[in-house]
Enzyme design. Structure first.
Site, mmCIF file in Angstrom:
data_model
loop_
_atom_site.group_PDB
_atom_site.id
_atom_site.type_symbol
_atom_site.label_atom_id
_atom_site.label_comp_id
_atom_site.label_asym_id
_atom_site.label_seq_id
_atom_site.Cartn_x
_atom_site.Cartn_y
_atom_site.Cartn_z
ATOM 1 N N LYS A 14 0.847 -1.780 0.291
ATOM 2 C CA LYS A 14 -0.070 0.438 0.049
ATOM 3 C C LYS A 14 1.053 1.756 0.242
ATOM 4 O O LYS A 14 0.654 2.518 -1.058
ATOM 5 C CB LYS A 14 -1.084 -0.124 1.229
ATOM 6 N N GLN A 67 -5.251 -1.920 9.659
ATOM 7 C CA GLN A 67 -4.474 -3.363 9.093
ATOM 8 C C GLN A 67 -5.548 -4.496 9.900
ATOM 9 O O GLN A 67 -5.412 -4.689 10.900
ATOM 10 C CB GLN A 67 -3.173 -3.053 8.865
ATOM 11 N N ASP A 97 -10.748 2.085 4.264
ATOM 12 C CA ASP A 97 -11.506 0.324 4.071
ATOM 13 C C ASP A 97 -13.268 0.447 3.817
ATOM 14 O O ASP A 97 -12.923 -0.804 3.086
ATOM 15 C CB ASP A 97 -11.437 0.028 4.947
HETATM 16 N N1 GUN Z 1 -6.730 -7.496 5.986
HETATM 17 C C1 GUN Z 1 -6.656 -8.491 4.689
HETATM 18 N N2 GUN Z 1 -7.803 -7.272 4.197
HETATM 19 C C2 GUN Z 1 -7.938 -6.140 4.468
HETATM 20 C C3 GUN Z 1 -8.059 -5.017 3.719
HETATM 21 O O1 GUN Z 1 -8.570 -4.531 2.928
HETATM 22 N N3 GUN Z 1 -8.286 -3.896 4.296
HETATM 23 C C4 GUN Z 1 -7.613 -3.832 6.279
HETATM 24 N N4 GUN Z 1 -7.583 -2.624 7.029
HETATM 25 N N5 GUN Z 1 -7.148 -5.038 6.775
HETATM 26 C C5 GUN Z 1 -7.034 -6.290 5.866
#
Ligand code: GUN
Length: 294
Positions: free
Chosen positions: A52, A96, A119
């Site tokens: 990211k 996350q 998200d």
């Molecule tokens: N863990 C796995 N996929 C995601 C996601 O799309 N967002 C977040 N915050 N954690 C994750």
């Protein structure tokens, strides 16, 4: 058979975002800013967050990562969220997942300012999604909708079967595909672990979206000729013949299923890169929201 190139489509989206950010900087505005909170040292989470960050930088979005050890208290994490909620220079942020077991995930997500929830996991944003209102769409389903649209896949009136009912993928995916708009309008069936006669249902699919988290679960005898397959899974399979000791596969037995498809997403290079592109699109949306507030 069309191989849907998520890597190329994601690159197109990133180019569009990079041009928009460059335009903002030319006008003397600050760059958009995304933050990520990372708790502990889960390998997959470290990889996602690093990717990211890298992708933010590649388009000119500022990114920062707030790292904490596994034993951070829930209260302390809530304070970090409150700090980011109030920081006007941070347009959007993510926590996350997964979080350590001593945290209540729902409580953590509910503490995020919905206007910064890139998200799209906050109950307010999920509610807006259900109602078809403007919201942050969770990155994976958002990326898949873009992938289908930009690949020219017809969805109106089609039978779409979604495998998996997670909050992050299957459930929002089923809602988006059934929406009344020109890029959706599908007839959706959402299948899960208690679904009976699964193969009878998947064989009806014009579009099959596999998000069940089981390596190569979807076999050739579960799909009809001409199906469009979207494979959300990504699994590391031990493989001594490979230099790194593993190969990647999805929720679909690609070798068996692909010959029957009119179009299919590969793993890797299909849905994965689109998820990142979607998060960047959500960051831009949060930035626009934040800037119009001032
Ligand atoms: N863990 C796995 N996929 C995601 C996601 O799309 N967002 C977040 N915050 N954690 C994750």
């Amino acid at each position: 058979m069309q191989i849907i190139d998520g890597k190329a489509i994601s690159a197109d989206i990133k180019k569009e975002i990079a041009a928009e950010v460059a335009g903002l900087i030319d006008k003397g505005q600050r760059a958009p800013h995304m933050a990520a909170i990372l708790v502990g040292h889960d390998g997959a989470s470290e990889t996602y967050v690093a990717s990211k960050e890298k992708n933010c930088h590649s388009v000119g979005i500022t990114s920062s990562v707030y790292r904490y050890e596994e034993n951070i208290s829930e209260q302390a994490l809530l304070e970090v969220i409150s700090f980011l909620n109030q920081d006007e220079e941070v347009d959007g942020f993510i926590v996350q997942l997964p979080l350590p077991k001593h945290m209540e995930v729902d409580k953590i997500i509910a503490a995020i300012n919905p206007d910064k929830d890139i998200d799209g996991f906050h109950p307010m944003n999920m509610g807006r999604l259900v109602l078809g209102e403007d919201t942050f769409i969770p990155a994976t389903p958002y990326g898949i909708m873009e992938l289908l649209q930009r690949s020219g896949i017809e969805t109106a009136g089609k039978n779409c079967v979604v495998l998996g009912r997670s909050n992050i993928v299957g459930t929002p995916m089923s809602l988006l595909m059934s929406r009344n708009n020109s890029h959706a309008n599908a007839t959706v069936t959402l299948c899960h672990s208690k679904t009976r006669n699964l193969a009878d249902i998947t064989r009806q699919a014009d579009i099959l979206i596999a998000a069940i988290g089981k390596p190569e679960f979807v076999k050739a005898d579960m799909v009809k000729d001409g199906v469009v397959v979207v494979d959300v899974g990504i699994h590391r399979i031990e493989d001594p013949s490979k230099k790194n000791g593993f190969h990647l596969c999805g929720d679909v037995d690609y070798a068996g299923v692909a010959p029957k498809c009119s179009a299919i997403t590969p793993v890797p290079g299909g849905v994965g890169p689109m998820t990142i592109a979607a998060l960047l699109m959500n960051t831009m949306k949060a930035y626009r929201k934040n800037m119009t507030k001032k």
